[in-house]
Scaffold this active site. Sequence first.
Site, PDB file in Angstrom:
ATOM      1  CD  GLN A   1      -2.378   4.451   5.062  1.00  0.00           C
ATOM      2  OE1 GLN A   1      -3.494   4.751   4.618  1.00  0.00           O
ATOM      3  NE2 GLN A   1      -2.003   5.425   6.148  1.00  0.00           N
TER       4      GLN A   1
ATOM      5  CG  ASP B   1      -3.942  -2.265   8.636  1.00  0.00           C
ATOM      6  OD1 ASP B   1      -5.201  -1.864   8.850  1.00  0.00           O
ATOM      7  OD2 ASP B   1      -3.556  -2.765   7.618  1.00  0.00           O
TER       8      ASP B   1
ATOM      9  CG  HIS C   1      -2.023   1.054   1.086  1.00  0.00           C
ATOM     10  ND1 HIS C   1      -2.172   1.856   0.104  1.00  0.00           N
ATOM     11  CD2 HIS C   1      -3.108   1.074   2.158  1.00  0.00           C
ATOM     12  CE1 HIS C   1      -3.384   2.320   0.300  1.00  0.00           C
ATOM     13  NE2 HIS C   1      -3.728   1.986   1.611  1.00  0.00           N
TER      14      HIS C   1
ATOM     15  CB  CYS D   1      -3.573   2.591   7.504  1.00  0.00           C
ATOM     16  SG  CYS D   1      -4.087   0.867   7.477  1.00  0.00           S
TER      17      CYS D   1
ATOM     18  NE  ARG E   1      -3.521   7.393   1.909  1.00  0.00           N
ATOM     19  CZ  ARG E   1      -4.200   6.422   1.591  1.00  0.00           C
ATOM     20  NH1 ARG E   1      -4.844   5.684   2.467  1.00  0.00           N
ATOM     21  NH2 ARG E   1      -4.170   6.047   0.252  1.00  0.00           N
TER      22      ARG E   1
END
Length: 311
Positions: free
Chosen positions: A137, A229, A134, A269, A297
């Site tokens: 991220q 996460d 990712h 995240c 983000r």
Amino acid sequence: MSGAKRDFLAIADFSAEELWRMLRRAMDLKRQWQQDGMNPPLLAGKSLGMVFQKPSLRTRVSFEMAMQHLGGYAFYLGPQEIGLGKREAISDVARVLAGYVDAIMARVFDHEHVLELARWADVPVINGLSDYNHPCQAMADMLTMYEHFGRLKGLRITFVGDGNNVAVSLMHAAAKLGAHFTWVGPQGYEPPADAVAQARAFAEASGSTIALLHDPAEAVADADVIYTDTWVSMGQEEEAQKRMRVFPPYQVNAALLAKAKPTTIVMHCLPAHRGYEITDEVMDGPQSVVFQQAHNRLHAQKGILVEVFGV
Ligand code: CP
Ligand code: NVA
């Protein structure tokens, strides 16, 4: 196919200098947006097609707004619309879509699918999350840490939980940019061995270290950042019951945070599963930066977009 196009598929594909260039652009564009309420139309006339095989809040909205702030246009294509690799071969989707848009962002299940899109599309492809990594991220994560600590080099980042897509990109970003990275979680849920081997090579070059541990108290003791996460990523639903039995000792809660430093920050995240990998108390507590991280983000996407569009 143009040899000059610049995909954004993995942190591992970029040098530390390139990552810093994107982070600096993100910070400049953020400052400008906050001061003036606008950015220059660097992407005027540019379009981004966003292909999603999985749900999203942050990735979808931050890319859409980042394109709008920079004078471009983004649109969403959900799982029902394309049927990537099902209704139509990925190579055909890539070639058709690339004739309509200037760049593609894709969130997929199988990492190979985003690589295949990139191979066939003659416009840049951005990886908006795969089962392997990712990278977008990780850019927002590094931006958030830099804002908080004023440096990345030498920071100690501990990821608590599943060695998943988010962990892989964070580990690679840390290793490239000189931060120490520790993963801690249950035996058998380590980040993939090839990703760890790559990270060790990056860490050697940047002067940082990579550690894999199983004792959470030991892993957070000197951490500047505790990151967690979900225990069950999108696509792993059938493993949920088993994972719910294995991961509870790795919950980020007040007791674990008390074993770290008072200056340690907590990151996630999102989406968070409150009461599972993180408690309300920690997520809403003074050491949490999760909403700043989520908002970053938007700014990190701008840094990525100007890089792939070459402006
Ligand atoms: N962190 C993240 O990628 O969130 P979304 O799944 O909502 O895009
Ligand atoms: N590891 C999570 C991240 C979501 C942004 C997942 O893949 O579902």
